[in-house]
Each structure stands twice: as C-alpha cells, then as structure tokens.
Design a protein around this motif. Structure first.
Motif, PDB file in Angstrom:
ATOM      1  N   LEU A  26       0.826  -1.207   0.000  1.00 53.87           N
ATOM      2  CA  LEU A  26       0.000   0.000   0.000  1.00 53.87           C
ATOM      3  C   LEU A  26       0.863   1.262   0.000  1.00 53.87           C
ATOM      4  O   LEU A  26       0.488   2.269  -0.618  1.00 53.87           O
ATOM      5  CB  LEU A  26      -0.935  -0.012   1.206  1.00 53.87           C
ATOM      6  CG  LEU A  26      -1.981  -1.141   1.211  1.00 53.87           C
ATOM      7  CD1 LEU A  26      -2.854  -1.060   2.456  1.00 53.87           C
ATOM      8  CD2 LEU A  26      -2.840  -1.107  -0.048  1.00 53.87           C
ATOM      9  N   PHE A  29       1.875   1.979  -3.514  1.00 55.10           N
ATOM     10  CA  PHE A  29       0.795   2.617  -4.275  1.00 55.10           C
ATOM     11  C   PHE A  29       0.629   4.075  -3.852  1.00 55.10           C
ATOM     12  O   PHE A  29       0.454   4.959  -4.692  1.00 55.10           O
ATOM     13  CB  PHE A  29      -0.518   1.850  -4.090  1.00 55.10           C
ATOM     14  CG  PHE A  29      -0.660   0.668  -4.996  1.00 55.10           C
ATOM     15  CD1 PHE A  29      -0.973   0.828  -6.338  1.00 55.10           C
ATOM     16  CD2 PHE A  29      -0.475  -0.620  -4.517  1.00 55.10           C
ATOM     17  CE1 PHE A  29      -1.099  -0.261  -7.187  1.00 55.10           C
ATOM     18  CE2 PHE A  29      -0.602  -1.721  -5.351  1.00 55.10           C
ATOM     19  CZ  PHE A  29      -0.909  -1.541  -6.691  1.00 55.10           C
ATOM     20  N   ASP A  30       0.706   4.338  -2.558  1.00 51.16           N
ATOM     21  CA  ASP A  30       0.568   5.709  -2.058  1.00 51.16           C
ATOM     22  C   ASP A  30       1.704   6.603  -2.546  1.00 51.16           C
ATOM     23  O   ASP A  30       1.525   7.814  -2.718  1.00 51.16           O
ATOM     24  CB  ASP A  30       0.523   5.718  -0.524  1.00 51.16           C
ATOM     25  CG  ASP A  30      -0.813   5.247   0.023  1.00 51.16           C
ATOM     26  OD1 ASP A  30      -1.827   5.372  -0.694  1.00 51.16           O
ATOM     27  OD2 ASP A  30      -0.842   4.741   1.163  1.00 51.16           O
ATOM     28  N   LEU A  37       2.445   1.462 -10.965  1.00 50.13           N
ATOM     29  CA  LEU A  37       1.181   1.976 -11.494  1.00 50.13           C
ATOM     30  C   LEU A  37       1.022   1.667 -12.978  1.00 50.13           C
ATOM     31  O   LEU A  37      -0.062   1.276 -13.430  1.00 50.13           O
ATOM     32  CB  LEU A  37       1.094   3.484 -11.262  1.00 50.13           C
ATOM     33  CG  LEU A  37       0.994   3.946  -9.804  1.00 50.13           C
ATOM     34  CD1 LEU A  37       0.948   5.465  -9.736  1.00 50.13           C
ATOM     35  CD2 LEU A  37      -0.230   3.339  -9.121  1.00 50.13           C
ATOM     36  N   TYR A  40       0.695  -2.326 -13.407  1.00 47.98           N
ATOM     37  CA  TYR A  40      -0.597  -2.786 -12.889  1.00 47.98           C
ATOM     38  C   TYR A  40      -1.724  -2.273 -13.792  1.00 47.98           C
ATOM     39  O   TYR A  40      -2.677  -2.998 -14.098  1.00 47.98           O
ATOM     40  CB  TYR A  40      -0.802  -2.290 -11.453  1.00 47.98           C
ATOM     41  CG  TYR A  40      -1.665  -3.205 -10.611  1.00 47.98           C
ATOM     42  CD1 TYR A  40      -1.098  -4.020  -9.643  1.00 47.98           C
ATOM     43  CD2 TYR A  40      -3.042  -3.269 -10.793  1.00 47.98           C
ATOM     44  CE1 TYR A  40      -1.883  -4.869  -8.865  1.00 47.98           C
ATOM     45  CE2 TYR A  40      -3.829  -4.120 -10.025  1.00 47.98           C
ATOM     46  CZ  TYR A  40      -3.246  -4.914  -9.066  1.00 47.98           C
ATOM     47  OH  TYR A  40      -4.020  -5.760  -8.313  1.00 47.98           O
ATOM     48  N   HIS A  98      -8.663   1.030   1.491  1.00 50.00           N
ATOM     49  CA  HIS A  98      -7.656   1.862   0.838  1.00 50.00           C
ATOM     50  C   HIS A  98      -8.130   2.195  -0.573  1.00 50.00           C
ATOM     51  O   HIS A  98      -8.892   1.431  -1.168  1.00 50.00           O
ATOM     52  CB  HIS A  98      -6.326   1.088   0.802  1.00 50.00           C
ATOM     53  CG  HIS A  98      -5.146   1.873   0.347  1.00 50.00           C
ATOM     54  ND1 HIS A  98      -4.790   1.985  -0.970  1.00 50.00           N
ATOM     55  CD2 HIS A  98      -4.224   2.584   1.056  1.00 50.00           C
ATOM     56  CE1 HIS A  98      -3.698   2.729  -1.072  1.00 50.00           C
ATOM     57  NE2 HIS A  98      -3.330   3.105   0.145  1.00 50.00           N
ATOM     58  N   TRP A  99      -7.682   3.309  -1.108  1.00 48.30           N
ATOM     59  CA  TRP A  99      -8.140   3.701  -2.450  1.00 48.30           C
ATOM     60  C   TRP A  99      -7.781   2.645  -3.500  1.00 48.30           C
ATOM     61  O   TRP A  99      -8.514   2.439  -4.471  1.00 48.30           O
ATOM     62  CB  TRP A  99      -7.568   5.058  -2.851  1.00 48.30           C
ATOM     63  CG  TRP A  99      -6.063   5.141  -2.973  1.00 48.30           C
ATOM     64  CD1 TRP A  99      -5.181   5.560  -2.039  1.00 48.30           C
ATOM     65  CD2 TRP A  99      -5.281   4.767  -4.124  1.00 48.30           C
ATOM     66  NE1 TRP A  99      -3.889   5.484  -2.505  1.00 48.30           N
ATOM     67  CE2 TRP A  99      -3.912   5.010  -3.792  1.00 48.30           C
ATOM     68  CE3 TRP A  99      -5.578   4.272  -5.388  1.00 48.30           C
ATOM     69  CZ2 TRP A  99      -2.872   4.769  -4.682  1.00 48.30           C
ATOM     70  CZ3 TRP A  99      -4.535   4.022  -6.280  1.00 48.30           C
ATOM     71  CH2 TRP A  99      -3.206   4.273  -5.931  1.00 48.30           C
ATOM     72  N   PHE A 100      -6.673   1.943  -3.301  1.00 44.13           N
ATOM     73  CA  PHE A 100      -6.272   0.888  -4.236  1.00 44.13           C
ATOM     74  C   PHE A 100      -7.295  -0.247  -4.237  1.00 44.13           C
ATOM     75  O   PHE A 100      -7.738  -0.701  -5.301  1.00 44.13           O
ATOM     76  CB  PHE A 100      -4.886   0.367  -3.857  1.00 44.13           C
ATOM     77  CG  PHE A 100      -4.550  -0.965  -4.470  1.00 44.13           C
ATOM     78  CD1 PHE A 100      -4.393  -1.094  -5.841  1.00 44.13           C
ATOM     79  CD2 PHE A 100      -4.395  -2.099  -3.679  1.00 44.13           C
ATOM     80  CE1 PHE A 100      -4.082  -2.320  -6.413  1.00 44.13           C
ATOM     81  CE2 PHE A 100      -4.086  -3.321  -4.239  1.00 44.13           C
ATOM     82  CZ  PHE A 100      -3.926  -3.439  -5.610  1.00 44.13           C
ATOM     83  N   THR A 101      -7.688  -0.718  -3.044  1.00 44.39           N
ATOM     84  CA  THR A 101      -8.661  -1.814  -2.988  1.00 44.39           C
ATOM     85  C   THR A 101     -10.036  -1.362  -3.476  1.00 44.39           C
ATOM     86  O   THR A 101     -10.804  -2.165  -3.997  1.00 44.39           O
ATOM     87  CB  THR A 101      -8.781  -2.378  -1.560  1.00 44.39           C
ATOM     88  OG1 THR A 101      -9.121  -1.321  -0.649  1.00 44.39           O
ATOM     89  CG2 THR A 101      -7.476  -3.008  -1.115  1.00 44.39           C
TER      90      THR A 101
END
Length: 255
Positions: A26, A29-30, A37, A40, A98-101
C-alpha cells in the motif's frame, strides 16, 4: 534440532510463496510508484480488452469466447472479492480499506458482470461441448451451475488457507489461468470458432506486465525466482496459443 528444522522449513515456505507485506504494498501505491502503477494499469487494461474481445467474438460466432474453466475460476475470485470481501475493503479503520482496494473492487464488479455474460454464452451455445455425454440441456445447465459452486467453494477455502490480505495472490491465479486453459478450448473446438486474437494478445501482454513488473514492484519480496518461473511458463503458453490460433486460421483460409 527439531525446532531448528521446523523454523528452517517455515522460513523456506515464506520464501517460496508470493508472500507480501501489506504495509509495503500500500505504501508503494501511495508513493505513486511509476513502475507499479504503469504495469498494474497495463494488466488491468489488458483484461478489460480480453473480456470485451471475447464477449464480442462470442456473440458474433455463437460460442463462449473464453474457456469455461477460466470463466468459473475468475467468477469465483470476483464473487468473493466483491461480496464476501466487501467488509475488508470498505470498513473504516482497517488497513485494507484503501483507495487501491476500492479501485480493484469496482473493477471486480465490472468483471463479475462480464463473467455473467460469458456464462450465458457458454450455457446457451457450448453446453454440449462442455458436457458431450449429456443429451438434455437442462441437465447440462444444472451440472454447469453445480461445477461453478464447487469452484467458488474451493476458491473460498484456498483464500482462507493462505495469508493474502489484499487478495493479490488470488488475483495472480486468475492471471495465469486465463492462459492456462486456452489450450483446452482449442482441443474442444478443433478450430478457432469464438476465439478472438485480440483476447489472446491481451492475455500475453497481461502475463508480461503482471509477472515481470507489477508483482515485483508491489513488494520486493515477491520478486523471486518462483514469480519469474510463473512469468516465463505462462508467457510461453500464451505465445503457444497465439501460434496455434494463427496456424489454424491459415489452415482454414487455405482449405
């Protein structure tokens, strides 16, 4: 001595697996890790193209555009991620919220709908191909639904048996399965009916982006020989499927 052996085995198992540190993933990603990025994003885009191409070709040629085994496995992943995993992604205070999930969850909703469409195609046009010894379509449909439930149950057991808080290992299984089962589709069809070259190319791109770039970029611990072995073998299968497709296409054009 026995304790040392046990600790050694546990250490080896952790090294062999695709274990990752959720905080590290995470954080990457943050930090907007460019390599992560882009790779993915390419993987996700490739699978969007894969489903669109498979669905369009499926309706055009009256076949399911993807292997039924792959579709069932992917639906198991998406069903559990969207519905049973909802509490992990949206409960305030959890690290997995989280914004990713959230982005992955939204994508899984879209893919779940796409899988319902490909299930429809398989049950409408390919049920005798899947169960060649079943004469009654209704029996075939019942078997088809039953097999899907078995897939969901097995997938749930597998997810609960490993440490995979972000479901990235389970997502990895869907990446490799999208190429793994294509040879069975060629065997069942004896041709290229319903098979889109765009889908095959997108699967190849997904293997390259996921195994060689996205996975190691999430957590350096996952950039090990086992990850790259998956990458090499699944990429080889994807290339082989493209070779078979174009050979059969040429044979059909010359016949």
């Amino acid at each position: 001595m026995t304790e040392l052996i046990v600790l050694s085995i546990i250490k080896e198992m952790k090294t062999m697996g695709m274990g990752y540190n959720i905080t590290t993933v995470l954080a990457n990603f943050d930090a907007f890790n460019i390599k992560l990025l882009i790779s993915y994003g390419i993987t996700l885009a490739a699978f969007v193209i894969y489903y669109i191409a498979a669905i369009i070709r499926g309706f055009k040629e009256k076949h399911c555009g993807m292997p039924w085994q792959c579709n069932m496995w992917n639906m198991s992943n998406d069903f559990l991620f969207v519905f049973l995993g909802y509490k992990y992604w949206w409960t305030p205070g959890l690290e997995t919220n989280h914004w990713f999930t959230h982005i992955i969850w939204a994508g899984m909703v879209a893919w779940f709908i796409a899988e319902l469409i490909t299930h429809y195609q398989a049950m409408k046009w390919d049920i005798h191909e899947i169960f060649p010894n079943v004469k009654d379509k209704r029996v075939g449909w019942a078997l088809y639904v039953g097999v899907q439930l078995v897939f969901v149950t097995y997938y749930y057991w597998l997810w609960s048996a490993i440490t995979d808080p972000l479901a990235q290992v389970m997502i990895a299984t869907t990446v490799v399965n999208c190429t793994l089962f294509v040879p069975f589709l060629f065997k069942e069809r004896k041709g290229i009916a319903g098979i889109s070259p765009w889908a095959l190319w997108s699967v190849l791109i997904a293997q390259l982006a996921w195994w060689f770039f996205a996975v190691p970029a999430m957590d350096a611990a996952m950039g090990n020989i086992y990850t790259y072995m998956f990458g090499v073998t699944s990429t080889a299968v994807a290339i082989g499927c493209l070779v078979v497709y174009y050979r059969r296409k040429k044979e059909l054009e010359n016949s």
